[in-house]
Design a protein around this motif. Structure first.
Motif, PDB file in Angstrom:
ATOM      1  N   MET A   1       0.836  -1.212   0.000  1.00 27.45           N
ATOM      2  CA  MET A   1       0.000   0.000   0.000  1.00 27.45           C
ATOM      3  C   MET A   1       0.869   1.260   0.000  1.00 27.45           C
ATOM      4  SD  MET A   1      -3.280   0.925   0.611  1.00 27.45           S
ATOM      5  CE  MET A   1      -3.025   1.866  -0.822  1.00 27.45           C
ATOM      6  N   LYS A  37      -2.127  -2.941   3.272  1.00 25.53           N
ATOM      7  CA  LYS A  37      -3.504  -2.500   3.061  1.00 25.53           C
ATOM      8  C   LYS A  37      -4.388  -2.985   4.211  1.00 25.53           C
ATOM      9  CE  LYS A  37      -7.125  -2.300  -0.417  1.00 25.53           C
ATOM     10  NZ  LYS A  37      -7.462  -0.944   0.002  1.00 25.53           N
ATOM     11  N   GLY A  72       0.389   3.270  -3.272  1.00 26.82           N
ATOM     12  CA  GLY A  72      -0.432   2.562  -4.252  1.00 26.82           C
ATOM     13  C   GLY A  72       0.219   2.521  -5.636  1.00 26.82           C
ATOM     14  N   VAL A  86      -6.301  10.666  -2.162  1.00 28.62           N
ATOM     15  CA  VAL A  86      -5.935   9.267  -1.908  1.00 28.62           C
ATOM     16  C   VAL A  86      -5.483   9.097  -0.460  1.00 28.62           C
ATOM     17  CG1 VAL A  86      -4.331   7.419  -2.557  1.00 28.62           C
ATOM     18  CG2 VAL A  86      -5.393   8.813  -4.308  1.00 28.62           C
ATOM     19  N   LYS A 167     -13.007   9.559   0.913  1.00 27.26           N
ATOM     20  CA  LYS A 167     -12.856   8.113   0.722  1.00 27.26           C
ATOM     21  C   LYS A 167     -11.418   7.776   0.315  1.00 27.26           C
ATOM     22  CE  LYS A 167     -17.360   7.170   1.170  1.00 27.26           C
ATOM     23  NZ  LYS A 167     -17.813   8.545   1.394  1.00 27.26           N
ATOM     24  N   GLU A 169      -7.483   6.128   0.512  1.00 22.37           N
ATOM     25  CA  GLU A 169      -6.932   4.787   0.735  1.00 22.37           C
ATOM     26  C   GLU A 169      -6.348   4.721   2.147  1.00 22.37           C
ATOM     27  OE1 GLU A 169      -6.588   2.262  -1.562  1.00 22.37           O
ATOM     28  OE2 GLU A 169      -7.540   3.371  -3.215  1.00 22.37           O
ATOM     29  N   PHE A 201     -10.311   1.133   5.639  1.00 21.72           N
ATOM     30  CA  PHE A 201      -9.219   2.086   5.479  1.00 21.72           C
ATOM     31  C   PHE A 201      -7.913   1.498   5.996  1.00 21.72           C
ATOM     32  CE2 PHE A 201     -12.382   5.770   6.112  1.00 21.72           C
ATOM     33  CZ  PHE A 201     -12.480   5.998   4.751  1.00 21.72           C
ATOM     34  N   THR A 202      -6.814   2.091   5.538  1.00 20.36           N
ATOM     35  CA  THR A 202      -5.509   1.828   6.112  1.00 20.36           C
ATOM     36  C   THR A 202      -5.155   3.046   6.967  1.00 20.36           C
ATOM     37  OG1 THR A 202      -4.932   0.645   4.092  1.00 20.36           O
ATOM     38  CG2 THR A 202      -3.098   1.298   5.520  1.00 20.36           C
TER      39      THR A 202
END
Ligand SMILES: Nc1ncnc2c1ncn2[C@@H]1O[C@H](COP(=O)(O)OP(=O)(O)OP(=O)(O)O)[C@@H](O)[C@H]1O
Ligand SMILES: [Mg+2]
Length: 258
Positions: A1, A37, A72, A86, A167, A169, A201-202
């Protein structure tokens, strides 16, 4: 991630004795780690160890002198730009991290606009804002309030709603709950765990507070004077090997280090 590879950060010394050549102070000495992730990685270290500096590097605000950060598959400081939204950040200082002339509605709407641009979807802002407020435990009548009309805990909930709204990552929290009272801290941590489970989520959770790390995180990275001393699973925190991690655990909690 997220991969942080050999990151070195240095700043010019403020009162350099040299006239023609700047003197530098190295704050991060080749920091390397990765975030999986869906996990919550805690970054734990004493004041001045470089946690916030590392946080700035991770969210694209501070280009390292050496090393790279990949999120990512995209290099943060490379030629290709990171897509806005992100990664979200929640800072300790919630009072300065929001525009004091914005209402709660406007604060959250800004994030939703970023999401709309990124996903190219139409968003019903009013409904979305109401849902986000409910999610973070605020009633609908907070929507027209200004930051100074909120308590610290309430304003931090707004900041969390704003971070979730895009929203992302990954969400990075830099001492996000440290200045709240103990009871509110637990409430906010529970909220964060709930939100994490909903959206998968991370999280990266920067703190100098060990109990909150054990409450929130799956793994913990010990940062000592700008170096990674150790990374361990939270369940194995009592078996840390590095001298710094052992000392820190001894001093903060009475964890028996084997
Ligand atoms: N822009 C800057 N210019 C010069 N020195 C800086 C700058 N930003 C941070 N530093 C120095 O880098 C060191 C690490 O700071 P940093 O804010 O990363 O620590 P921290 O681990 O977040 O501490 P705290 O727990 O107190 O928040 C400090 O000695 C600080 O003075
Ligand atoms: Mg800091």
């Amino acid at each position: 991630m997220l991969t942080v590879d050999n990151v070195v950060v240095r700043f010019p010394k403020p009162h350099s004795q040299l006239i023609f050549k700047k003197e530098y102070q190295t704050i991060l000495h080749g920091v390397t780690f990765s975030v999986r992730k869906g996990e919550c990685l805690g970054i734990l270290g004493e004041s001045g160890s470089g946690k916030s500096t590392l946080g700035k590097v991770i969210c694209g605000l501070l280009e390292p002198y050496e090393g790279s950060v990949t999120l990512g598959g995209t290099a943060l400081y490379g030629k290709s730009k990171l897509v806005p939204g992100v990664l979200s950040v929640v800072f300790q200082d919630y009072t300065t991290s929001v525009n004091s002339r914005f209402t709660v509605r406007e604060i959250i709407k800004e994030s939703l606009l970023v999401l709309q641009r990124r996903t190219r979807t139409q968003i019903d802002f009013e409904t979305e804002i109401m849902e986000l407020l409910e999610l973070v435990g605020l009633s609908a009548d907070f929507i027209d309030r200004y930051p100074h009309q909120l308590s610290g805990g309430q304003l931090q909930r707004v900041c969390i709603a704003r971070a979730i709204a895009v929203k992302p990552e990954i969400i990075l929290f830099d001492e996000a709950i440290s200045s709240l009272d103990a009871h509110t801290q637990v409430q906010i941590m529970d909220l964060l765990l709930k939100v994490k489970a909903i959206y998968n989520f991370t999280y990266i959770f920067i703190t100098h507070d060990l109990p909150s790390v054990t409450y929130m995180c799956d793994r913990v990275l010990f940062l000592y004077k700008g170096r990674v001393a150790e990374v361990v699973d939270v369940e194995a925190i009592g078996t840390v090997q590095s001298e710094y991690a052992r000392k820190l655990l001894h001093s903060i909690l009475d964890i028996k280090v084997e």
